[in-house]
Motif scaffolding. Sequence first.
Motif, short mmCIF file in Angstrom:
data_model
loop_
_atom_site.label_atom_id
_atom_site.label_comp_id
_atom_site.label_asym_id
_atom_site.label_seq_id
_atom_site.Cartn_x
_atom_site.Cartn_y
_atom_site.Cartn_z
N PHE A 343 -8.42 8.27 -8.77
CA PHE A 343 -8.01 6.98 -8.24
C PHE A 343 -7.35 6.10 -9.31
O PHE A 343 -6.27 5.54 -9.08
CB PHE A 343 -9.22 6.25 -7.64
CG PHE A 343 -8.94 4.83 -7.25
CD1 PHE A 343 -8.03 4.54 -6.23
CD2 PHE A 343 -9.56 3.78 -7.90
CE1 PHE A 343 -7.76 3.23 -5.88
CE2 PHE A 343 -9.31 2.47 -7.55
CZ PHE A 343 -8.39 2.19 -6.54
N VAL A 344 -7.98 5.99 -10.48
CA VAL A 344 -7.44 5.06 -11.49
C VAL A 344 -6.14 5.57 -12.11
O VAL A 344 -5.41 4.80 -12.74
CB VAL A 344 -8.48 4.76 -12.60
CG1 VAL A 344 -9.69 4.07 -12.03
CG2 VAL A 344 -8.86 6.02 -13.36
N GLN A 345 -5.83 6.86 -11.94
CA GLN A 345 -4.54 7.37 -12.44
C GLN A 345 -3.51 7.51 -11.31
O GLN A 345 -2.43 8.04 -11.54
CB GLN A 345 -4.73 8.72 -13.13
CG GLN A 345 -5.59 8.65 -14.38
CD GLN A 345 -5.34 9.80 -15.34
OE1 GLN A 345 -4.26 9.91 -15.90
NE2 GLN A 345 -6.32 10.66 -15.51
N SER A 346 -3.85 7.00 -10.12
CA SER A 346 -2.94 7.11 -8.99
C SER A 346 -2.06 5.87 -8.90
O SER A 346 -2.31 4.84 -9.54
CB SER A 346 -3.72 7.28 -7.68
OG SER A 346 -4.38 6.06 -7.35
N ASP A 347 -1.02 5.95 -8.06
CA ASP A 347 -0.13 4.81 -7.84
C ASP A 347 -0.83 3.69 -7.08
O ASP A 347 -0.35 2.55 -7.06
CB ASP A 347 1.11 5.26 -7.07
CG ASP A 347 2.00 6.18 -7.90
OD1 ASP A 347 1.93 6.08 -9.15
OD2 ASP A 347 2.74 6.99 -7.33
N ARG A 348 -1.98 3.99 -6.44
CA ARG A 348 -2.71 2.97 -5.70
C ARG A 348 -3.43 1.99 -6.62
O ARG A 348 -3.87 0.93 -6.19
CB ARG A 348 -3.72 3.62 -4.75
CG ARG A 348 -3.09 4.45 -3.63
CD ARG A 348 -4.18 5.17 -2.84
NE ARG A 348 -4.85 6.19 -3.66
CZ ARG A 348 -6.12 6.54 -3.55
NH1 ARG A 348 -6.89 5.96 -2.65
NH2 ARG A 348 -6.62 7.49 -4.31
N PHE A 349 -3.58 2.37 -7.88
CA PHE A 349 -4.31 1.55 -8.84
C PHE A 349 -3.31 0.92 -9.81
O PHE A 349 -2.79 1.58 -10.71
CB PHE A 349 -5.33 2.41 -9.59
CG PHE A 349 -6.32 1.62 -10.41
CD1 PHE A 349 -7.33 0.88 -9.81
CD2 PHE A 349 -6.26 1.64 -11.80
CE1 PHE A 349 -8.24 0.18 -10.56
CE2 PHE A 349 -7.17 0.94 -12.57
CZ PHE A 349 -8.16 0.19 -11.94
N PHE A 350 -3.00 -0.36 -9.58
CA PHE A 350 -2.05 -1.09 -10.42
C PHE A 350 -0.73 -0.34 -10.60
O PHE A 350 -0.20 -0.22 -11.72
CB PHE A 350 -2.67 -1.42 -11.78
CG PHE A 350 -3.80 -2.41 -11.71
CD1 PHE A 350 -3.56 -3.77 -11.63
CD2 PHE A 350 -5.12 -1.97 -11.71
CE1 PHE A 350 -4.61 -4.68 -11.54
CE2 PHE A 350 -6.17 -2.88 -11.62
CZ PHE A 350 -5.91 -4.25 -11.54
N ASP A 351 -0.23 0.23 -9.51
CA ASP A 351 1.08 0.89 -9.48
C ASP A 351 1.18 2.02 -10.52
O ASP A 351 2.25 2.26 -11.09
CB ASP A 351 2.20 -0.13 -9.73
CG ASP A 351 2.23 -1.20 -8.65
OD1 ASP A 351 1.99 -0.85 -7.48
OD2 ASP A 351 2.48 -2.38 -8.98
#
Length: 948
Positions: A343-351
């Motif tokens: 999640f934190v390395q995805s585009d959903r997390f702060f682009d």
Amino acid sequence: MQNVDPKRAVIQITQRLSLRKPQAEALRRLDDIVDLIVPSKETDVAAARDAVRQVYGPMSDAQFEDFERDFPSICFALATGVGKTRLMGAFISYLYMIGKSRNFFVLAPNLTIYEKLLADFQPTSPKYVFRGIEAFAHQAPLIVNAENYEEGRGVRGADLFGREGAIINIFNISKINSEVRGGNAPRIKRLQEYIGDSYFAYLSGLDDLVLLMDEAHRYRASAGAKAIAELKPILGLEVTATPKSVGARSAEFKNVVYRYELPDAMEDGYVKEPAVGTRANFDPKSVDDATLERIKLEDGVNYHEHVRVALETYALQHQARVVRPFMLVVTQDTTHARQVNEFVQSDRFFDGRYKGRVIEIHSKLTGEESDENAQRLLNIEKSGDTDIVIHVNKLKEGWDVTNLFTIVPLRASASEILTEQTLGRGLRLPYGKRTGVEVVDTLTVIAHERFNELIEKAKEENGVTRRLKSVTIGEGGDVPASKPVMVTAPSLVEQMVLQAGAGAQAATSPSEASSVKDGLATTPNSFQAPPAPTFKYDKPEEIGLAKTVLNVVLPQISKQVSSIKDLEDPKVVQRIAEAAMAAQKFDEGLFATVTPEQATAVTAEVCKQFVQRTIAIPMLTITPEQQVSFGFRRFDVDLKSWNFQPLSRELLIQILRTEQRTVISGEAGGETPSRLEDYIVAKLIDVPEIDYDSHAAILYDLAGQVVAHFRAKHSDDEQVRSILQGHARQISEALVAQMKLNMWREQTTYRVTRVSAFDQLKPQTFDGSGKDAMRDFRSPPERLSDMKRFIFVGFAKSCYNMAKFDSDPERRMAVILEQDPSVQLWMKPGPNQFRIYDEDNASYQPDFVVETKTDKLIIETKRASEMTNAQVVRKADAAALWCHIANRANGRNAGDKPWSYLLVPETAVLPNATISGLMATHTRSVDADLLSRYSLQDESQFSKSETA
């Protein structure tokens, strides 16, 4: 080995290693215990236990009960971050210097700590544990470890030149544990042909082997304990932050002789302060678990970025190294860790801003991925390429980092969050001491759903969390949710030139220039800084020369002129222009882009603006001409009120406020001194200022007066001995107080040199985070507690276009300065702009520097209740003395305005106040006693005399 007096060894080691208070106390207690039990292979363990119990037993602060091993072994329970490795270095130095041992065995619980210990025991390490120890200056201890012991160096016991010294064996517990796969004995227990036995057996046969156990709670399991017992050391020294065994049936250690816990370390400022953070105006019950985790991660990153800017700002302001922070996310299990990582390395997390800046650490990672992440974990302080570390449960001991400021525990209970294992990993200070900047000195746990529970639990417990602070994230809270912005504010003159340069660059290559919108220069993060006045010249070659004049030539010319007014002299302007052209020619080659006439005109304009918009602060250096020496005179001790009585048994004292208990004993163990005076002298030489070799005669004279005093009251020497034995510390403290009244110092001459007539006004750095961070200085914030959050603008007389204020009285003082017609210039100086130090050698940064039509002023605003505070008075004395010295050093320059220091209470910072009125009532003269020690010999030399 050496054979230094033990008490003297303690003093030397404490001073040479600059031991902290708890480290010094631990070393002192080791000295006590070595004296009590005299460790050797023949030591009666039961008798030794009883001797230690008598001094450090259940009625003392340590509550020692038993060694818990087959040999004398004592534990020092020091909080995480206080410095256990340095303490082990102090222990080894002490035992070697007093001739007790030259063979040491240091045990590490895991590979991480093992490698860290190997590094810290190498002379090339910046954390070398013996740096400054004279006994090891010419011959460092021989280090034997798991990789080189088979070479025989530990058995030979000498270096290549045949010199014998200390031998330190450093091993991981797994290397000596007898329970290994296949039933085979570990290599260290196998036969070595060159000694006819195993290296382990060789060590166990040594008659002076001392065992040091790092993270001692890892060695209580049956296998580890058995292996340690087989080494047969004469003494065990255990260090740990958690003195209890691990496992389901955890048990408190019974062999602790010194406790210094996290609350103590927080109180003394050796570690960060823990805080708990939540989102402002947020109800965690209003969202589901998945949404709550996302919110916590987002708020954790917001706070992390807030910390990053605070650290960069501090580094720029104090010319310190930049600390790169990271955030620790504690997950429930490996599956949960993988989900969070994705999640934190995805585009959903702060682009997708954190792609490639995350590492995941747990036992199920294998192969290259595990190796790469483990290496990044070890290098996380240096590399700065990691923002988020995801870990299952708690990080193990030895992960010794100083750049962890944010912890996000997911699905954790309050009890799990508040453990020292969770908080302890992030409590180490990045600069080794508190900075005074709250964000830099704080470790924050983001715990929305546990916030109230944690605060209540912290109130109930008198433990690690008793000083827990709260932080709110979001608009209206302590930390804004918007991305933090670091703003650099150059002096107004420098900003004029930079602004003209940005305009010239925009005209030639708009895509590369800083954006200029509506006359306001903006940073890459869109913070709109107010514009400076327009600079007269705007061609690229003219701007280039102006920058050279400002940044290269003026710092040099300031050392050659007598006053800033000299910059208006056409001859000086011509010299500056020629120097700038020469510097430009060096950079540009043979073909100059600016004519001599242009250079002179541009230089004249820069010098004109510099004189008009700069307060000339002279750079002064004060250098002692000779070494200070001091000592103590012989005097008659005032003994009239001394009526101590003999102690026949232990006297228990309990302090009501803290419930701390102290035992005063008339039957202390150890050897009985042949001279009664030795009881007192032994305590006096523990005082750092007292050197035994220089003061032995005086010490015994003073001690003799005390002995004679009590002999006159008691006919029996054994009664006198009981008094001196039981009250030695109180007697020595009273003596030291009288000795300081009879202290002499030799005359010391100080040379005061004016290095330059003026100093460059250094750029200042601010945090511009949050909504509407910029504010007109005439408008106070709605909540005065938000004062530090705003950058204030709108000044007409300031040397800088922007300023931050610590309090509303400071803001109101700025209003007075802007309104007063006598004020020409003012500024809030940044760190290191002044070189003022108080008597404790602490640097002083004043609130304001002001130039009026007739004077130059340093102004400090304080609460009325703080006007007599000792620290405030010390700094005021230092600033007043600086003004006195600056005036005398400027004595030859008739045109220089005199300096004065004003200490102004907030009650005097009123709308109708004027600077002349404040000068009339709040100018502080040099302290008479301080001034009497300074007399001017010539224009550059002062003599400081102490009463002899």
